[in-house]
Design a protein around this motif. Structure first.
Motif, PDB file in Angstrom:
ATOM      1  N   VAL A  63      -5.149  -6.869 -13.734  1.00  0.00           N
ATOM      2  CA  VAL A  63      -5.712  -5.913 -12.775  1.00  0.00           C
ATOM      3  C   VAL A  63      -7.231  -5.977 -12.866  1.00  0.00           C
ATOM      4  N   ARG A  67     -13.324  -2.873  -7.494  1.00  0.00           N
ATOM      5  CA  ARG A  67     -13.139  -3.647  -6.254  1.00  0.00           C
ATOM      6  C   ARG A  67     -14.304  -4.622  -6.094  1.00  0.00           C
ATOM      7  N   SER A 114      -4.989  -8.341  -3.160  1.00  0.00           N
ATOM      8  CA  SER A 114      -4.677  -6.910  -3.190  1.00  0.00           C
ATOM      9  C   SER A 114      -3.167  -6.747  -3.161  1.00  0.00           C
ATOM     10  N   GLN A 117       0.869  -0.698  -4.033  1.00  0.00           N
ATOM     11  CA  GLN A 117       1.771  -0.168  -5.046  1.00  0.00           C
ATOM     12  C   GLN A 117       2.884   0.690  -4.445  1.00  0.00           C
ATOM     13  N   GLN A 124      -4.131  -2.295  -5.262  1.00  0.00           N
ATOM     14  CA  GLN A 124      -4.615  -2.678  -6.585  1.00  0.00           C
ATOM     15  C   GLN A 124      -5.090  -4.128  -6.495  1.00  0.00           C
ATOM     16  N   GLU A 125      -6.320  -4.368  -6.939  1.00  0.00           N
ATOM     17  CA  GLU A 125      -6.869  -5.729  -6.909  1.00  0.00           C
ATOM     18  C   GLU A 125      -6.351  -6.480  -8.130  1.00  0.00           C
ATOM     19  N   ARG A 126      -5.820  -7.674  -7.892  1.00  0.00           N
ATOM     20  CA  ARG A 126      -5.202  -8.429  -8.978  1.00  0.00           C
ATOM     21  C   ARG A 126      -5.683  -9.871  -8.995  1.00  0.00           C
TER      22      ARG A 126
END
Length: 135
Positions: A63, A67, A114, A117, A124-126
């Motif tokens: 994660v 951003r 992104s 969820q 959530q930025e991954r």
């Protein structure tokens, strides 16, 4: 003193003897907002971020803590050496790694994506690594 108050004071100083009836604080505030909106996406020294992530063996993704509008470089440290990773797109990742846990190793590519969820939650930025980290 707030940042906006400081900005207003600096602009007033730059305007010199222009009376406040010509440019009210409210009008200057609107122009500040317009300028911020117009330039928010530009890379400036004060809006750049750096992030450090740790991986765990067999973890599908990491994660991103903040951003990031774009990523310049992703590197992994292996035995003290910094190795740059190459970006790849999501479709390529899914095609080449349909079961990422089956191909652990030292990553040499990554995907920044992104992920939603659930309904009403922020994405959530991954960072997904290819292959999946083995350490």
């Amino acid at each position: 003193m707030s940042t906006r108050t400081i900005m207003l004071a600096r602009i007033r100083l730059d305007l010199g003897n222009v009376p406040t009836s010509v440019f009210t604080d409210a009008q200057v505030s609107v122009e500040i907002d317009t300028s911020i909106h117009s330039h928010w996406h530009e890379r400036l020294h004060f809006n750049e971020e750096r992030a450090t992530l740790s991986t765990v063996a067999a973890q599908e993704f990491a994660v991103v803590p903040t951003r990031l509008p774009e990523i310049d470089t992703v590197r992994v440290t292996v035995s003290g050496d910094m190795i740059p990773l190459d970006p790849m797109d999501w479709m390529q990742y899914v095609q080449e790694y349909p079961e990422p846990s089956n191909t652990p190793g030292i990553p040499y590519r990554y995907v920044y994506r992104s992920a939603i969820q659930g309904v009403g939650t922020a994405p959530q930025e991954r960072l997904y690594f290819a292959p999946r980290p083995d350490a």
